[in-house]
Enzyme design. Structure first.
Site, PDB file in Angstrom:
ATOM      1  N   LYS A  14      17.285   3.209   0.448  1.00 31.87           N
ATOM      2  CA  LYS A  14      18.249   3.044   1.549  1.00 31.87           C
ATOM      3  C   LYS A  14      19.369   2.128   1.064  1.00 31.87           C
ATOM      4  O   LYS A  14      19.334   0.916   1.329  1.00 31.87           O
ATOM      5  CB  LYS A  14      17.565   2.356   2.732  1.00 31.87           C
ATOM      6  CG  LYS A  14      16.648   3.202   3.565  1.00 31.87           C
ATOM      7  CD  LYS A  14      16.297   2.394   4.818  1.00 31.87           C
ATOM      8  CE  LYS A  14      14.966   2.763   5.389  1.00 31.87           C
ATOM      9  NZ  LYS A  14      14.529   1.850   6.446  1.00 31.87           N
ATOM     10  N   LYS A  70       0.827  -1.200   0.000  1.00 33.86           N
ATOM     11  CA  LYS A  70       0.000   0.000   0.000  1.00 33.86           C
ATOM     12  C   LYS A  70       0.869   1.261   0.000  1.00 33.86           C
ATOM     13  O   LYS A  70       0.413   2.352  -0.303  1.00 33.86           O
ATOM     14  CB  LYS A  70      -0.879   0.027   1.271  1.00 33.86           C
ATOM     15  CG  LYS A  70      -1.815  -1.140   1.382  1.00 33.86           C
ATOM     16  CD  LYS A  70      -2.522  -1.101   2.766  1.00 33.86           C
ATOM     17  CE  LYS A  70      -3.412  -2.318   2.915  1.00 33.86           C
ATOM     18  NZ  LYS A  70      -3.842  -2.460   4.326  1.00 33.86           N
ATOM     19  N   GLY A  71       2.122   1.075   0.404  1.00 32.27           N
ATOM     20  CA  GLY A  71       3.006   2.224   0.655  1.00 32.27           C
ATOM     21  C   GLY A  71       3.173   3.189  -0.502  1.00 32.27           C
ATOM     22  O   GLY A  71       3.307   4.392  -0.304  1.00 32.27           O
ATOM     23  N   PHE A  91      14.484   4.100  10.099  1.00 37.11           N
ATOM     24  CA  PHE A  91      13.110   3.725   9.775  1.00 37.11           C
ATOM     25  C   PHE A  91      12.266   4.988   9.661  1.00 37.11           C
ATOM     26  O   PHE A  91      12.258   5.825  10.563  1.00 37.11           O
ATOM     27  CB  PHE A  91      12.523   2.778  10.817  1.00 37.11           C
ATOM     28  CG  PHE A  91      11.286   2.099  10.317  1.00 37.11           C
ATOM     29  CD1 PHE A  91      11.385   1.013   9.457  1.00 37.11           C
ATOM     30  CD2 PHE A  91      10.027   2.563  10.662  1.00 37.11           C
ATOM     31  CE1 PHE A  91      10.235   0.392   8.951  1.00 37.11           C
ATOM     32  CE2 PHE A  91       8.877   1.955  10.159  1.00 37.11           C
ATOM     33  CZ  PHE A  91       8.988   0.866   9.309  1.00 37.11           C
ATOM     34  N   GLU A 120       7.695   2.136  -6.592  1.00 29.26           N
ATOM     35  CA  GLU A 120       7.908   1.684  -5.205  1.00 29.26           C
ATOM     36  C   GLU A 120       7.988   2.882  -4.274  1.00 29.26           C
ATOM     37  O   GLU A 120       8.433   3.966  -4.681  1.00 29.26           O
ATOM     38  CB  GLU A 120       9.215   0.896  -5.110  1.00 29.26           C
ATOM     39  CG  GLU A 120       9.051  -0.605  -5.244  1.00 29.26           C
ATOM     40  CD  GLU A 120       8.548  -1.274  -3.960  1.00 29.26           C
ATOM     41  OE1 GLU A 120       8.004  -0.588  -3.071  1.00 29.26           O
ATOM     42  OE2 GLU A 120       8.704  -2.502  -3.856  1.00 29.26           O
ATOM     43  N   ASP A 121       7.604   2.671  -3.033  1.00 33.46           N
ATOM     44  CA  ASP A 121       7.771   3.731  -2.044  1.00 33.46           C
ATOM     45  C   ASP A 121       9.224   3.826  -1.582  1.00 33.46           C
ATOM     46  O   ASP A 121       9.821   4.886  -1.570  1.00 33.46           O
ATOM     47  CB  ASP A 121       6.828   3.517  -0.835  1.00 33.46           C
ATOM     48  CG  ASP A 121       6.887   2.096  -0.277  1.00 33.46           C
ATOM     49  OD1 ASP A 121       7.623   1.242  -0.816  1.00 33.46           O
ATOM     50  OD2 ASP A 121       6.181   1.836   0.720  1.00 33.46           O
ATOM     51  N   ASP A 161      14.732  -1.093   0.335  1.00 29.88           N
ATOM     52  CA  ASP A 161      15.483  -1.320   1.554  1.00 29.88           C
ATOM     53  C   ASP A 161      16.468  -2.462   1.262  1.00 29.88           C
ATOM     54  O   ASP A 161      17.508  -2.245   0.662  1.00 29.88           O
ATOM     55  CB  ASP A 161      14.440  -1.669   2.628  1.00 29.88           C
ATOM     56  CG  ASP A 161      14.981  -1.748   4.024  1.00 29.88           C
ATOM     57  OD1 ASP A 161      15.543  -0.759   4.498  1.00 29.88           O
ATOM     58  OD2 ASP A 161      14.821  -2.805   4.659  1.00 29.88           O
TER      59      ASP A 161
HETATM   60  P1  IMP Z   1      12.755  -4.530   0.891  1.00 28.27           P
HETATM   61  O1  IMP Z   1      12.301  -5.826   0.328  1.00 28.27           O
HETATM   62  O2  IMP Z   1      13.600  -4.754   2.103  1.00 28.27           O
HETATM   63  O3  IMP Z   1      13.462  -3.659  -0.106  1.00 28.27           O
HETATM   64  O4  IMP Z   1      11.463  -3.820   1.472  1.00 28.27           O
HETATM   65  C1  IMP Z   1      10.739  -2.881   0.797  1.00 28.27           C
HETATM   66  C2  IMP Z   1       9.438  -2.579   1.516  1.00 28.27           C
HETATM   67  O5  IMP Z   1       9.639  -2.540   2.934  1.00 28.27           O
HETATM   68  C3  IMP Z   1       8.907  -1.221   1.147  1.00 28.27           C
HETATM   69  O6  IMP Z   1       8.060  -1.283   0.028  1.00 28.27           O
HETATM   70  C4  IMP Z   1       8.206  -0.780   2.433  1.00 28.27           C
HETATM   71  O7  IMP Z   1       6.877  -1.227   2.446  1.00 28.27           O
HETATM   72  C5  IMP Z   1       8.976  -1.464   3.543  1.00 28.27           C
HETATM   73  N1  IMP Z   1       9.962  -0.564   4.193  1.00 28.27           N
HETATM   74  C6  IMP Z   1      11.308  -0.596   4.060  1.00 28.27           C
HETATM   75  N2  IMP Z   1      11.898   0.375   4.783  1.00 28.27           N
HETATM   76  C7  IMP Z   1      10.894   1.052   5.379  1.00 28.27           C
HETATM   77  C8  IMP Z   1      10.846   2.199   6.262  1.00 28.27           C
HETATM   78  O8  IMP Z   1      11.864   2.815   6.639  1.00 28.27           O
HETATM   79  N3  IMP Z   1       9.611   2.589   6.663  1.00 28.27           N
HETATM   80  C9  IMP Z   1       8.457   1.959   6.274  1.00 28.27           C
HETATM   81  N4  IMP Z   1       8.448   0.902   5.444  1.00 28.27           N
HETATM   82  C10 IMP Z   1       9.659   0.447   5.007  1.00 28.27           C
END
Ligand code: IMP
Ligand code: MG
Length: 179
Positions: free
Chosen positions: A127, A40-41, A148, A95-96, A99
């Site tokens: 990040k 949803k982000g 975060f 994407e929002d 990470d």
């Molecule tokens: P990844 O698979 O680790 O790259 O995760 C990506 C997803 O994790 C994003 O689409 C967000 O929904 C969530 N996410 C990662 N970092 C944050 C943060 O700092 N705040 C809130 N959601 C995050």
């Protein structure tokens, strides 16, 4: 947990959307695109970004789950799939935040198997320090340190998505239920 401050004010987010929208508009002249929003982000970012794009575009939504607290489990599950086919379409995955990159690389595998004409990635925040798998990101709004964040669509356990600015959150160890 509590909000500890504003990391990125809404005015700066607006500039990010304008810049990315301009870049996408230039890169896709004469083409039509499908913006895929990862629920949803990314909804808030999609809504702003699409209004800065000046080529014909459609939107579609996909929902995957990989998070329950603040840390990535690396486990990705499709909860809602796209409504339409992306075969022979020019696709931008919106994407929002990226990470670890695990959610994204899994999604890319799924989408590439559907034979789009092209597939690019646009993220509002990145990040890079936290990356666990290499992913090529075509459009990046802003890189941020390993903290975060919430607001502008980003949540902590479902909350804070409605904050207009990107804010930092102080989370005590016990509240991080994912690890
Ligand atoms: P990844 O698979 O680790 O790259 O995760 C990506 C997803 O994790 C994003 O689409 C967000 O929904 C969530 N996410 C990662 N970092 C944050 C943060 O700092 N705040 C809130 N959601 C995050
Ligand atoms: Mg989330």
């Amino acid at each position: 947990m509590k909000i500890t401050g504003v990391m990125i004010p809404k005015e700066e987010i607006r500039e990010i959307c304008q810049r990315l929208g301009k870049e996408i508009t230039q890169d896709y002249q004469g083409k039509e695109i499908v913006l895929i929003c990862v629920l949803k982000g990314a909804t808030v970012f999609l809504a702003d970004l699409m209004r800065e794009i000046d080529v014909p575009c459609e939107i579609d939504f996909m929902s995957v789950s990989s998070y329950t607290g603040t840390k990535s489990s690396g486990d990705v599950k499709i909860i809602k799939d796209l409504d339409d086919t992306i075969e022979n379409r020019h696709v931008i995955l919106v994407e929002d935040i990226i990470d670890s990159g695990l959610t994204l690389s899994h999604l890319l595998d799924i989408l590439l198997r559907r034979n789009p004409a092209s597939l690019k990635i646009c993220t509002c925040f990145d990040k890079p320090e936290r990356r666990k798998t290499e992913v090529k990101v075509d459009y990046i709004g802003r890189q941020i340190p390993d903290e975060f964040i919430v607001g502008y669509g980003l949540d902590y356990n479902g909350r804070y998505r409605n904050l207009p600015d990107i804010c930092t959150l102080e989370i005590s160890g016990q509240e991080d239920i994912d690890e």
